[in-house]
Design a protein around this motif. Structure first.
Motif, PDB file in Angstrom:
ATOM      1  N   GLU A   1      10.116  33.230 -31.249  1.00 50.13           N
ATOM      2  CA  GLU A   1       8.724  32.991 -30.771  1.00 50.13           C
ATOM      3  C   GLU A   1       8.130  31.847 -31.600  1.00 50.13           C
ATOM      4  O   GLU A   1       7.358  30.783 -31.053  1.00 50.13           O
ATOM      5  CB  GLU A   1       8.052  34.376 -30.768  1.00 50.13           C
ATOM      6  CG  GLU A   1       8.309  35.475 -29.910  1.00 50.13           C
ATOM      7  CD  GLU A   1       8.223  35.130 -28.333  1.00 50.13           C
ATOM      8  OE1 GLU A   1       7.125  33.918 -28.057  1.00 50.13           O
ATOM      9  OE2 GLU A   1       9.025  35.334 -27.537  1.00 50.13           O
ATOM     10  N   ALA A   2       8.129  31.728 -32.792  1.00 50.88           N
ATOM     11  CA  ALA A   2       7.433  30.801 -33.663  1.00 50.88           C
ATOM     12  C   ALA A   2       8.230  29.376 -33.212  1.00 50.88           C
ATOM     13  O   ALA A   2       7.587  28.487 -32.784  1.00 50.88           O
ATOM     14  CB  ALA A   2       7.779  30.912 -35.044  1.00 50.88           C
ATOM     15  N   GLN A   3       9.430  29.186 -33.085  1.00 47.44           N
ATOM     16  CA  GLN A   3       9.966  27.833 -32.449  1.00 47.44           C
ATOM     17  C   GLN A   3       9.882  27.650 -31.173  1.00 47.44           C
ATOM     18  O   GLN A   3       9.413  26.071 -30.978  1.00 47.44           O
ATOM     19  CB  GLN A   3      11.498  28.130 -32.847  1.00 47.44           C
ATOM     20  CG  GLN A   3      12.245  26.722 -32.865  1.00 47.44           C
ATOM     21  CD  GLN A   3      13.748  26.800 -33.493  1.00 47.44           C
ATOM     22  OE1 GLN A   3      14.694  27.370 -32.698  1.00 47.44           O
ATOM     23  NE2 GLN A   3      13.872  26.281 -34.592  1.00 47.44           N
ATOM     24  N   LYS A   4       9.772  28.671 -30.369  1.00 51.90           N
ATOM     25  CA  LYS A   4       9.340  28.201 -28.853  1.00 51.90           C
ATOM     26  C   LYS A   4       7.971  27.704 -28.956  1.00 51.90           C
ATOM     27  O   LYS A   4       7.629  26.530 -28.132  1.00 51.90           O
ATOM     28  CB  LYS A   4       9.647  29.474 -28.097  1.00 51.90           C
ATOM     29  CG  LYS A   4       9.185  29.233 -26.764  1.00 51.90           C
ATOM     30  CD  LYS A   4       9.340  30.670 -25.856  1.00 51.90           C
ATOM     31  CE  LYS A   4       8.696  30.496 -24.555  1.00 51.90           C
ATOM     32  NZ  LYS A   4       8.953  31.922 -23.649  1.00 51.90           N
ATOM     33  N   SER A   5       6.932  28.155 -29.605  1.00 48.13           N
ATOM     34  CA  SER A   5       5.567  27.920 -29.448  1.00 48.13           C
ATOM     35  C   SER A   5       5.585  26.461 -30.086  1.00 48.13           C
ATOM     36  O   SER A   5       4.881  25.597 -29.664  1.00 48.13           O
ATOM     37  CB  SER A   5       4.741  28.900 -30.473  1.00 48.13           C
ATOM     38  OG  SER A   5       3.380  28.346 -30.357  1.00 48.13           O
TER      39      SER A   5
ATOM     40  N   CYS B   1      11.139  25.099 -37.799  1.00 40.67           N
ATOM     41  CA  CYS B   1      12.349  25.433 -38.707  1.00 40.67           C
ATOM     42  C   CYS B   1      12.350  27.134 -38.353  1.00 40.67           C
ATOM     43  O   CYS B   1      12.940  27.727 -39.135  1.00 40.67           O
ATOM     44  CB  CYS B   1      12.136  25.301 -40.081  1.00 40.67           C
ATOM     45  SG  CYS B   1      12.173  23.537 -40.523  1.00 40.67           S
ATOM     46  N   ALA B   2      11.710  27.547 -37.213  1.00 42.26           N
ATOM     47  CA  ALA B   2      11.571  29.235 -36.805  1.00 42.26           C
ATOM     48  C   ALA B   2      11.157  29.854 -38.042  1.00 42.26           C
ATOM     49  O   ALA B   2      11.649  31.072 -38.346  1.00 42.26           O
ATOM     50  CB  ALA B   2      13.234  29.409 -36.564  1.00 42.26           C
ATOM     51  N   LYS B   3       9.852  29.708 -38.857  1.00 44.58           N
ATOM     52  CA  LYS B   3       9.334  30.489 -39.790  1.00 44.58           C
ATOM     53  C   LYS B   3       8.163  31.230 -39.166  1.00 44.58           C
ATOM     54  O   LYS B   3       7.548  30.466 -38.613  1.00 44.58           O
ATOM     55  CB  LYS B   3       9.000  29.732 -40.825  1.00 44.58           C
ATOM     56  CG  LYS B   3      10.418  29.003 -41.534  1.00 44.58           C
ATOM     57  CD  LYS B   3      11.494  29.875 -41.841  1.00 44.58           C
ATOM     58  CE  LYS B   3      12.654  28.858 -42.392  1.00 44.58           C
ATOM     59  NZ  LYS B   3      13.909  29.984 -42.719  1.00 44.58           N
ATOM     60  N   PRO B   4       7.917  32.710 -39.427  1.00 40.94           N
ATOM     61  CA  PRO B   4       7.154  33.320 -38.817  1.00 40.94           C
ATOM     62  C   PRO B   4       5.810  32.949 -39.934  1.00 40.94           C
ATOM     63  O   PRO B   4       6.181  32.289 -40.955  1.00 40.94           O
ATOM     64  CB  PRO B   4       7.254  34.686 -38.925  1.00 40.94           C
ATOM     65  CG  PRO B   4       8.548  34.760 -39.836  1.00 40.94           C
ATOM     66  CD  PRO B   4       9.231  33.310 -39.790  1.00 40.94           C
TER      67      PRO B   4
ATOM     68  N   LEU C   1      12.958  41.658 -38.841  1.00 39.04           N
ATOM     69  CA  LEU C   1      11.688  41.384 -38.191  1.00 39.04           C
ATOM     70  C   LEU C   1      11.339  39.786 -38.158  1.00 39.04           C
ATOM     71  O   LEU C   1      11.204  39.214 -36.999  1.00 39.04           O
ATOM     72  CB  LEU C   1      10.527  42.121 -38.899  1.00 39.04           C
ATOM     73  CG  LEU C   1       9.104  41.459 -38.484  1.00 39.04           C
ATOM     74  CD1 LEU C   1       8.763  41.883 -37.054  1.00 39.04           C
ATOM     75  CD2 LEU C   1       7.725  42.045 -39.374  1.00 39.04           C
ATOM     76  N   ILE C   2      12.168  39.476 -39.440  1.00 38.09           N
ATOM     77  CA  ILE C   2      11.803  37.798 -39.455  1.00 38.09           C
ATOM     78  C   ILE C   2      12.664  37.098 -38.384  1.00 38.09           C
ATOM     79  O   ILE C   2      12.286  35.962 -37.827  1.00 38.09           O
ATOM     80  CB  ILE C   2      12.279  37.465 -40.898  1.00 38.09           C
ATOM     81  CG1 ILE C   2      11.261  38.000 -41.796  1.00 38.09           C
ATOM     82  CG2 ILE C   2      12.521  35.912 -40.932  1.00 38.09           C
ATOM     83  CD1 ILE C   2      11.706  37.618 -43.567  1.00 38.09           C
ATOM     84  N   HIS C   3      13.902  37.748 -38.049  1.00 39.32           N
ATOM     85  CA  HIS C   3      14.618  37.066 -37.160  1.00 39.32           C
ATOM     86  C   HIS C   3      13.935  37.151 -35.809  1.00 39.32           C
ATOM     87  O   HIS C   3      14.136  36.342 -35.122  1.00 39.32           O
ATOM     88  CB  HIS C   3      15.817  37.567 -37.071  1.00 39.32           C
ATOM     89  CG  HIS C   3      16.857  37.053 -38.387  1.00 39.32           C
ATOM     90  ND1 HIS C   3      18.319  36.955 -38.233  1.00 39.32           N
ATOM     91  CD2 HIS C   3      16.569  36.663 -39.692  1.00 39.32           C
ATOM     92  CE1 HIS C   3      18.680  36.474 -39.559  1.00 39.32           C
ATOM     93  NE2 HIS C   3      17.721  36.541 -40.468  1.00 39.32           N
TER      94      HIS C   3
ATOM     95  N   ILE D   1       4.593  43.832 -45.027  1.00 39.58           N
ATOM     96  CA  ILE D   1       5.667  43.903 -43.865  1.00 39.58           C
ATOM     97  C   ILE D   1       6.862  43.168 -43.975  1.00 39.58           C
ATOM     98  O   ILE D   1       8.003  43.724 -43.738  1.00 39.58           O
ATOM     99  CB  ILE D   1       4.745  43.720 -42.590  1.00 39.58           C
ATOM    100  CG1 ILE D   1       3.884  44.653 -42.472  1.00 39.58           C
ATOM    101  CG2 ILE D   1       5.616  43.516 -41.508  1.00 39.58           C
ATOM    102  CD1 ILE D   1       2.897  44.507 -41.110  1.00 39.58           C
ATOM    103  N   PHE D   2       6.640  41.980 -44.525  1.00 41.47           N
ATOM    104  CA  PHE D   2       8.107  41.076 -44.638  1.00 41.47           C
ATOM    105  C   PHE D   2       8.873  41.606 -46.023  1.00 41.47           C
ATOM    106  O   PHE D   2       9.910  41.444 -45.909  1.00 41.47           O
ATOM    107  CB  PHE D   2       7.527  39.666 -44.661  1.00 41.47           C
ATOM    108  CG  PHE D   2       7.097  38.951 -43.629  1.00 41.47           C
ATOM    109  CD1 PHE D   2       7.896  38.935 -42.435  1.00 41.47           C
ATOM    110  CD2 PHE D   2       5.611  38.673 -43.178  1.00 41.47           C
ATOM    111  CE1 PHE D   2       7.446  38.500 -41.127  1.00 41.47           C
ATOM    112  CE2 PHE D   2       5.245  38.167 -41.937  1.00 41.47           C
ATOM    113  CZ  PHE D   2       6.096  38.063 -40.990  1.00 41.47           C
ATOM    114  N   ALA D   3       7.913  42.011 -46.994  1.00 43.17           N
ATOM    115  CA  ALA D   3       8.834  42.372 -48.216  1.00 43.17           C
ATOM    116  C   ALA D   3       9.621  43.522 -47.984  1.00 43.17           C
ATOM    117  O   ALA D   3      10.650  43.527 -48.220  1.00 43.17           O
ATOM    118  CB  ALA D   3       7.846  42.758 -49.356  1.00 43.17           C
TER     119      ALA D   3
END
Length: 420
Positions: free
Chosen positions: A392-396, A335-338, A385-387, A376-378
């Protein structure tokens, strides 16, 4: 046979003996007929037959979902697929009729699967974990349906009923315990870590790495995720961390909730959505009076699973014993979530696919590093950054876990076993 005519011709003193003899004849004839029906009958085989077996095969853990996905996606034009599952799970405390109902409905979606529920009186708590009074017994199921290959999963032990199966086996090895039974043609290890643990015992020709697969999220899952955010009153600019797991204190690690406790003090726009919280986590949230923690009951329907992953911005994962694979991580990455996670003193297979492009990983028990990752995310209020990490998350995840890639390789394994 006209028994009355025969009885009329016999002396009276012989009648009791004759009646007794006839009763034994009936018993013998019935036993023969029963054996002929149950054990000599082999259905006509147009296709090869695959039996997928698991005591808790309709549970919701990664291992069980692996078996369900295989059953759902095996080519029904090429194979007759049978799915044998226990009517109660290994741990009776985990029994939930809704779970079995939801997971059965999920597997049934593509049809053409013969479901074989079985019951048992008890399950041994020590090795070899004998399943007592299994009905129907897996040996009879294999014989009656003329099964060609059994697909099953386990820690790796040569435990019951694995040792009772006399046909070919494809074994999903979950915890890296070596098994040398000759009829196991392949051991599909759910990570390189698991494979390396048995590589010195099991021949390399029988070992393959197969991460637990996952499907592409449902087409409606993004909208369902937005609906869940609205239901929970999350603003678009809120940063929502998420965690999904079992309500089991033995695998609970406090690193995530202790880090969040500090982060939410500085950044009140952050939230933590936790599905199926462990009792120890509930105690911490209550005793520390931590705000913005949202707790959900276990969810079993795929629609709700994908809604959860799409409702959060970052998966804030924690687990005391780490992961031998990590299906909940894979689903979130699809779902493309880091991801934020941590290393463990036990299992660290999730480090095989997590890297600095898609995640932050804290050292063992290092709450401060976990806090920094959350901060960092907050601070990423515009979610740039999340986008950036989404792709990369989804690709992996697509490379390692997507069902299409998995089933291409799995079908090759089944064909190799059946026609080698």
């Amino acid at each position: 046979m006209d028994t009355q005519k025969i009885a009329n011709k016999l002396p009276k003193w012989m009648l009791p003996l004759a009646r007794k003899a006839y009763c034994y004849y009936q018993k013998y004839a019935t036993v023969l007929a029963s054996k002929k029906e149950s054990f000599s009958y082999v259905p006509h085989k147009d296709k090869k037959r695959v039996l997928i077996y698991g005591i808790s095969a309709l549970s919701f853990g990664g291992t069980e979902k692996n078996l369900q996905i295989i059953a759902k996606y095996l080519d029904k034009e090429e194979y007759d697929v049978y799915f044998m599952y226990g009517t109660k799970p290994r741990k009776l405390g985990n029994y939930n009729p809704k779970m079995i109902e939801e997971r059965l409905e999920y597997v049934q979606q593509w049809g053409n699967i013969t479901f074989i529920p079985f019951d048992y009186s008890s399950l041994g708590e020590q090795y070899p974990f004998v399943v007592k009074n299994m009905f129907p017994h897996i040996k009879e199921v294999i014989k009656y349906y003329a099964i060609d290959v059994v697909v099953m999963a386990g820690a790796g032990n040569a435990e019951y009923p694995l040792t009772e199966i006399d046909c070919l086996i494809v074994f999903l090895n979950i915890f890296g315990i070596p098994n040398v039974l000759s009829n196991i043609k392949y051991q599909l290890c759910i990570s390189h870590l698991v494979k390396d643990m048995i590589a010195d015992v099991v021949p390399a020709s029988k070992l393959k790495v197969f991460y637990i697969p996952s499907e592409w999220p449902l087409t409606s899952s993004k909208e369902d995720g937005l609906d869940l955010r609205k239901k929970l009153w999350f603003a678009e600019t809120d940063i929502v961390f998420g965690r999904m797991g079992r309500a089991d204190d033995s695998i609970f690690h406090p690193i995530g909730i202790l880090a969040f406790e500090q982060v939410v003090k500085k950044y009140p726009h952050v939230h933590y959505l936790i599905v199926s919280p462990a009792p120890k986590l509930l105690e911490i949230v209550k005793s520390h009076n931590i705000p913005n923690v949202h707790l959900m009951d276990p969810i079993y329907a795929e629609k709700d699973v994908w809604a959860f992953h799409n409702a959060i911005d970052v998966l804030a994962h924690f687990r005391f014993d780490g992961e031998t694979c990590g299906l909940n991580i894979a689903e979130s990455m699809l779902c493309a979530k880091p991801v934020i996670s941590h290393t463990s003193t036990i299992w660290n297979a999730h480090l095989e696919y997590l890297n600095s492009n898609n995640s932050f990983v804290a050292d063992v028990d290092n709450v401060d590093q976990y806090i920094k990752a959350m901060e960092i995310f907050a601070q990423d209020t515009h979610k740039k950054l999340i986008h950036t990490m989404w792709e990369e998350a989804q690709k992996s995840a697509m490379e390692h876990f997507h069902i299409d890639n998995y089933m291409k390789r799995f079908n090759h394994v089944i064909k190799d076993v059946l026609w080698k």
